[in-house]
Design a protein around this motif. Structure first.
Motif, PDB file in Angstrom:
ATOM      1  N   THR A  19       8.119  -7.135  13.035  1.00  0.00           N
ATOM      2  CA  THR A  19       8.853  -6.850  12.681  1.00  0.00           C
ATOM      3  C   THR A  19       9.811  -6.123  13.938  1.00  0.00           C
ATOM      4  O   THR A  19      11.083  -6.854  14.855  1.00  0.00           O
ATOM      5  CB  THR A  19       9.507  -5.826  11.462  1.00  0.00           C
TER       6      THR A  19
ATOM      7  N   GLU B 228       9.118  -8.332   5.074  1.00  0.00           N
ATOM      8  CA  GLU B 228       9.603  -8.486   6.421  1.00  0.00           C
ATOM      9  C   GLU B 228      11.236  -8.498   7.267  1.00  0.00           C
ATOM     10  O   GLU B 228      12.279  -8.405   7.155  1.00  0.00           O
ATOM     11  CB  GLU B 228       8.812  -8.846   6.873  1.00  0.00           C
TER      12      GLU B 228
ATOM     13  N   MET C 133       2.799  -5.543   9.685  1.00  0.00           N
ATOM     14  CA  MET C 133       4.135  -5.887   9.150  1.00  0.00           C
ATOM     15  C   MET C 133       5.423  -5.176  10.359  1.00  0.00           C
ATOM     16  O   MET C 133       6.367  -5.884  10.746  1.00  0.00           O
ATOM     17  CB  MET C 133       4.206  -6.079   7.552  1.00  0.00           C
TER      18      MET C 133
END
Length: 89
Positions: free
Chosen positions: A24, A59, A20
């Motif tokens: 990002t 996120e 994650m």
């Protein structure tokens, strides 16, 4: 409360969390045209990791915070108090 924060900082980041964070980072680099092999990307990766370790685990929120950090800066600066603004050359 300080102990909980310290414990959160010391914990290992799991594989799904790491993926994650990588997603990002990749998105912010793409949107802000940041070279992936530069110091700016390294600083951004550190920022995202720090945010995550401090409890920002969503996120979308991480992305928004990173986009704000990497926002374009204005080139308008005041000359002195009471004077009009001018652009930097």
């Amino acid at each position: 409360m300080a102990e909980a924060a310290a414990g959160a900082f010391d914990r290992q980041i799991g594989q799904s969390e790491l993926e994650m964070l990588q997603r990002t980072l990749d998105r912010v680099c793409l949107w802000r045209d940041i070279p992936r092999d530069g110091r700016r990307a390294e600083r951004l990766a550190g920022y995202l990791t720090g945010q995550f370790r401090n409890g920002v685990c969503d996120e979308a929120t991480l992305f928004e915070n990173a986009m704000w950090l990497e926002r374009p800066r204005s080139t308008v600066v005041p000359l002195r108090r009471g004077m009009p603004l001018r652009t930097l050359d």
